[in-house]
Design a protein around this motif. Structure first.
Motif, PDB file in Angstrom:
ATOM      1  N   SER A 114      59.046  61.482   6.252  1.00  0.00           N
ATOM      2  CA  SER A 114      60.212  62.258   6.696  1.00  0.00           C
ATOM      3  C   SER A 114      60.565  61.805   8.099  1.00  0.00           C
ATOM      4  O   SER A 114      59.776  62.013   9.034  1.00  0.00           O
ATOM      5  N   ASP A 115      61.712  61.197   8.273  1.00  0.00           N
ATOM      6  CA  ASP A 115      62.054  60.620   9.566  1.00  0.00           C
ATOM      7  C   ASP A 115      62.319  61.710  10.602  1.00  0.00           C
ATOM      8  O   ASP A 115      62.654  62.860  10.265  1.00  0.00           O
ATOM      9  N   VAL A 116      62.179  61.343  11.863  1.00  0.00           N
ATOM     10  CA  VAL A 116      62.544  62.246  12.949  1.00  0.00           C
ATOM     11  C   VAL A 116      64.066  62.316  13.046  1.00  0.00           C
ATOM     12  O   VAL A 116      64.786  61.515  12.447  1.00  0.00           O
ATOM     13  N   ASN A 117      64.555  63.283  13.801  1.00  0.00           N
ATOM     14  CA  ASN A 117      65.991  63.424  13.985  1.00  0.00           C
ATOM     15  C   ASN A 117      66.559  62.196  14.701  1.00  0.00           C
ATOM     16  O   ASN A 117      65.855  61.532  15.475  1.00  0.00           O
ATOM     17  N   PRO A 118      67.819  61.870  14.457  1.00  0.00           N
ATOM     18  CA  PRO A 118      68.402  60.660  15.061  1.00  0.00           C
ATOM     19  C   PRO A 118      68.234  60.583  16.574  1.00  0.00           C
ATOM     20  O   PRO A 118      67.983  59.501  17.123  1.00  0.00           O
TER      21      PRO A 118
END
Length: 336
Positions: free
Chosen positions: A133-137
């Motif tokens: 799950s990627d971090v926020n932009p």
């Protein structure tokens, strides 16, 4: 009608992880993975801050390929499991930064809470890679790379299945989102909604609630939404994963509604979701490989450690739409 964690403390984790996971074969990374060149003589210390382990099906099949790749590449892993508790993961990050490892692998428990962890690692000169799950932009500049599913693209794919199914028909649907604040939940929802609005505006979202990645919570959420909007107005359901769609289907059955009479899509193609596709209760889902995810979390970390930071930043898992046409295909056999 349609047409047809291991839960470990931060101390002593390496030995425990090795005991439980030793001897497990790595997943095949030939399709979409990194090259995975053999390790040299150097050994690396890496903390993997995860929000789940063998307490959940995904983690159970994510961890062995992760450990096998680490053994192959000379990486000593220290694995934690915050159980999706943002405060606990923050504390585990403090321990990790204090230990001064060569790298931290982060699977964010809650996406909008991890910036302090990233900032602390950055200040200590510890590179961070992100998995699943990627971090926020706005936080990506504090990380080196991401490997895992294209979560926005998964939402797009599930919406495309929905649009193909309805074929221009005016329908109202319910949406069951994941855990509030989780980046996977946010991205999947955005991908689904954006695609519905662009490709099939004839589909109207009547109501949406979080299902918290939980079957029972999702059954309750769908039951409440059916009461709120009236079951006679609902022709479809989108759930952000198969666990939640199973709860949604149970809610329909409890109301005497045949799931096969609705348009229903999801994401995962899990051991829970795949049989629902085969039975016709679930129209389509999107395959996600937990073994690919675990293995490539380590392979991407190794690339960064050896000066081969991926470009572009993202290594995305292949996404495959699964419907009745290919649900029995071995290439999309469920893993979790």
């Amino acid at each position: 009608m349609r047409n047809t964690r291991i839960t470990f403390s931060a101390i002593g984790l390496v030995a425990a992880a090795g005991l439980v996971l030793s001897g497990c074969a790595a997943a095949d990374s030939s399709d979409g993975g990194t090259d995975g060149a053999g390790a040299g003589d150097e050994t690396f210390e890496v903390y993997a801050l995860l929000p789940q382990g063998t307490d959940q099906p995904y983690g159970t099949t994510y961890l062995p390929p992760m450990q096998a790749a680490a053994d192959e590449l000379g990486i000593n892993l220290t694995i934690t499991n915050s159980q999706y508790d943002a405060d606990q993961q923050a504390s585990e990050c403090e321990v990790a930064v204090a230990a001064q490892p060569d790298l931290i692998i982060l699977w964010p428990a809650v996406g909008d809470t991890v910036r302090p962890c990233l900032a602390a690692a950055n200040a200590a000169g510890i590179p961070v890679t992100v998995t699943n799950s990627d971090v926020n932009p706005e936080d990506q500049d504090l990380t080196e790379a991401y490997s895992g599913p294209d979560t926005y693209g998964q939402g797009v794919s599930s919406a495309e299945i929905m649009c193909e199914l309805v074929d221009g028909e005016e329908v109202g649907i319910l949406v069951v989102n994941g855990l509030t604040g989780n980046s996977t939940a946010i991205n999947r929802n955005a991908g689904f909604v954006d695609t519905i609005e662009a490709n099939c505006p004839n589909v109207t979202i009547l109501a949406e609630q979080p299902g918290n990645w939980n079957k029972d919570d999702s059954q309750i959420a769908v039951s409440e939404m059916l009461t709120a909007v009236g079951p006679e107005n609902v022709q479809g359901i989108y759930a952000a994963d198969d666990t939640m769609v199973a709860g949604a289907i149970d809610a329909l059955k409890a109301r005497g509604i045949d799931p096969a009479s609705l348009y229903i899509t999801s994401i995962g193609n899990t051991f829970l979701g795949n049989p629902l596709v085969v039975s016709g209760e679930l129209d389509g889902t999107v395959f996600q490989s937990s073994s690919w995810d675990g293995e490539n979390a380590v392979r991407v970390a190794y690339d960064v450690l050896t000066g081969n930071t991926p470009s572009p930043r993202e290594l995305f898992m292949p996404s495959v739409k699964v419907t009745a046409d290919n649900a029995d295909d071995p290439s999309v056999a469920p893993e979790w």
